[in-house]
Design a protein around this motif. Structure first.
Motif, mmCIF file in Angstrom:
data_model
loop_
_atom_site.group_PDB
_atom_site.id
_atom_site.type_symbol
_atom_site.label_atom_id
_atom_site.label_comp_id
_atom_site.label_asym_id
_atom_site.label_seq_id
_atom_site.Cartn_x
_atom_site.Cartn_y
_atom_site.Cartn_z
ATOM 1 N N UNK A 103 0.963 -0.956 0.098
ATOM 2 C CA UNK A 103 -0.039 0.022 0.047
ATOM 3 C C UNK A 103 0.941 1.228 0.203
ATOM 4 N N UNK A 104 1.298 1.793 -1.409
ATOM 5 C CA UNK A 104 2.227 2.730 -1.513
ATOM 6 C C UNK A 104 1.744 3.831 -2.099
ATOM 7 N N UNK A 105 2.020 5.118 -1.835
ATOM 8 C CA UNK A 105 1.757 6.307 -2.772
ATOM 9 C C UNK A 105 2.896 6.901 -3.209
ATOM 10 N N UNK A 106 2.753 7.481 -4.607
ATOM 11 C CA UNK A 106 3.799 8.095 -5.403
ATOM 12 C C UNK A 106 3.585 9.630 -5.245
ATOM 13 N N UNK A 107 4.437 10.500 -4.794
ATOM 14 C CA UNK A 107 4.594 11.934 -4.841
ATOM 15 C C UNK A 107 5.686 12.157 -5.863
ATOM 16 N N UNK A 108 5.337 11.898 -7.230
ATOM 17 C CA UNK A 108 6.338 12.019 -8.431
ATOM 18 C C UNK A 108 6.771 13.363 -8.389
ATOM 19 N N UNK A 109 6.161 14.395 -8.306
ATOM 20 C CA UNK A 109 6.782 15.753 -8.221
ATOM 21 C C UNK A 109 8.202 15.943 -7.052
ATOM 22 N N UNK A 110 7.873 14.954 -6.197
ATOM 23 C CA UNK A 110 9.085 15.182 -5.126
ATOM 24 C C UNK A 110 10.007 14.016 -5.294
ATOM 25 N N UNK A 111 9.742 13.187 -6.173
ATOM 26 C CA UNK A 111 10.685 12.114 -6.495
ATOM 27 C C UNK A 111 10.708 11.163 -5.338
ATOM 28 N N UNK A 112 9.327 11.035 -4.939
ATOM 29 C CA UNK A 112 9.194 10.307 -3.363
ATOM 30 C C UNK A 112 8.154 9.130 -3.380
ATOM 31 N N UNK A 113 8.443 8.161 -2.836
ATOM 32 C CA UNK A 113 7.295 7.163 -2.664
ATOM 33 C C UNK A 113 7.101 6.919 -1.094
ATOM 34 N N UNK A 114 5.939 6.837 -0.744
ATOM 35 C CA UNK A 114 5.744 6.707 0.740
ATOM 36 C C UNK A 114 4.487 5.777 0.988
ATOM 37 N N UNK A 115 4.651 5.241 2.588
ATOM 38 C CA UNK A 115 3.892 4.558 3.149
ATOM 39 C C UNK A 115 3.199 5.064 4.444
#
Length: 427
Positions: A103-115
């Motif tokens: 269950x992961x999200x992608x904050x593409x503009x920040x170059x970041x993946x998050x849980x």
């Protein structure tokens, strides 16, 4: 390419990230939640020495977010574990996490993946531990509160379960410490073995190991009530406790150890070489000082005839002053066989993390060593202690670098300067 640290720096600014995450988190964009504050914990910077590999560098960190639910404005706290990458590498990391069913999200503009906590890529059972109805080890009485004490993503999570007093039972606190691997079973067995030996009035009080639950890799510990030693007045309160602390740690070092791995002085020196190498590339201006420190450590490598039990992570935050004045010691994850002076030096080096005058800390360190030497009939080599202390100060410098703490370059240089001083203890 540019220095990766410069590109990651904005992600380490808590105030800036509160506003940034408000603009990028899906729940904020949907109007369901609003960020009002941000605290950053456990940043870990992974770097590569070779220039052609620097684009593989990444930063992992934990954002503890304060906010409120909308439209109710109910105060709410959330935890986001994030990994930030260079270029478009976050797209690949996000795709791989999705393929693994995370269950992961992608904050593409920040170059970041998050849980979002309690979703963790290495501990999928964390959600169960946040639901007391699904934890048989806690008994029938539900806790009044569940609080996260320390969360190290993909490594471990410690939660505090508070129980209010009832007609049947007094108020109590239980800690659940869950791991990404099975080390909790070993820690449980080791702690039980040590508790069976702890009969001396001078010995540390240890939290009772209640159980180990293999299904969610969790060690359950009985809570203890008291005041953290680190919260006492530094010059008076901590100094006053040094004799009791030294007697307790000396007693601890005399325990018959369970089966443990051996930490040799050669292994420590090898790890310090690696740290010097990475720090030299990160901070070329202090490379001569780092080279001098490494030379000192190599030329003065002491001999250790017989390794003994060591705590392995002995510092002031591990200690609690109980109402009767006794000291309680926590966190037995790093138990090992090694040089007992490693524990003493670890404790001493950690004192220099606190915002007190160096002269005051020096006095405490001298008091600590003198008392420990007396507890061992004076059979403690001051040069061996100084060797460990220098290495532990180098370790503090390295942690400052990889965790990218505030004013990291200055703090790294200060720790190295402390390590290079001609300590009186070294004669």
């Amino acid at each position: 390419m540019n220095n990766p640290l410069d590109q990651f720096a904005p992600l380490l600014d808590a105030e800036r990230m509160a506003a940034t995450l408000q603009r990028h988190l899906p729940e904020c964009l949907a109007g369901d939640w609003q960020v009002t504050g941000c605290e950053i914990q456990h940043p870990r910077y992974k770097t590569y020495r070779l220039a052609e590999n620097r684009e593989r560098s990444f930063l992992s960190l934990v954002y503890h977010l304060q906010g409120r639910q909308l439209p109710s404005s109910i105060a709410d706290q959330r935890i986001l574990y994030a990994r930030a990458y260079l270029g478009r590498r976050s797209h690949q990391a996000f795709a791989e996490a999705q393929t693994s069913g995370e269950k992961v999200i992608h904050l593409a503009e920040l170059g970041m993946v998050g849980w979002r906590f309690p979703d963790d890529p290495a501990m999928p059972w964390l959600a169960q531990l946040m639901d007391s109805r699904r934890i048989p080890e806690l008994g029938k009485q539900p806790p009044s509160a569940i609080e996260i004490v320390n969360y190290r993503p993909e490594i471990r999570c410690t939660a505090r379960y508070r129980f209010v007093a009832s007609e049947a039972e007094p108020a109590r606190v239980v800690y659940g410490k869950t791991y990404a691997d099975e080390r909790g079973q070993t820690i449980y067995d080791n702690l039980r073995a040590l508790q069976g030996q702890s009969q001396s009035a001078a010995a540390f009080v240890m939290p009772e190991a209640l159980a180990y639950a293999a299904d969610h890799r969790t060690l359950w510990l009985e809570g203890l009530q008291g005041q953290a030693l680190a919260e006492l007045d530094f010059a008076a309160g901590v100094a006053e406790k040094i004799p009791a602390l030294v007697n307790a740690v000396a007693a601890f070092h005399q325990f018959a150890p369970p089966s443990l791995t051996v930490v040799t002085l050669q292994q420590q020196l090898q790890e310090w070489r690696k740290k010097v190498d990475k720090l030299s590339h990160a901070y070329p201006s202090i490379q001569p000082a780092l080279t001098s420190l490494l030379t000192e450590l190599q030329q003065n490598l002491p001999e250790l005839e017989m390794p003994g039990l060591i705590h392995g992570d002995f510092h002031i935050d591990q200690l609690l002053v109980l109402p009767d004045g006794h000291l309680a010691l926590f966190d037995y994850d790093e138990l090992a066989l090694g040089d007992p002076l490693q524990d003493l030096a670890n404790f001493a080096a950690d004192l220099y993390n606190y915002p007190y005058a160096v002269a005051a800390i020096d006095q405490l360190v001298m008091q600590l060593f003198t008392a420990y030497s007396a507890a061992n009939q004076g059979h403690i080599d001051p040069q061996r202690f100084a060797w460990h202390l220098r290495g532990q100060l180098l370790t503090r410098a390295y942690r400052t670098f990889i965790q990218q703490k505030s004013a990291a370059p200055q703090r790294v240089a200060e720790f190295i300067a402390l390590a290079l001083r001609p300590w009186p203890l070294a004669g």
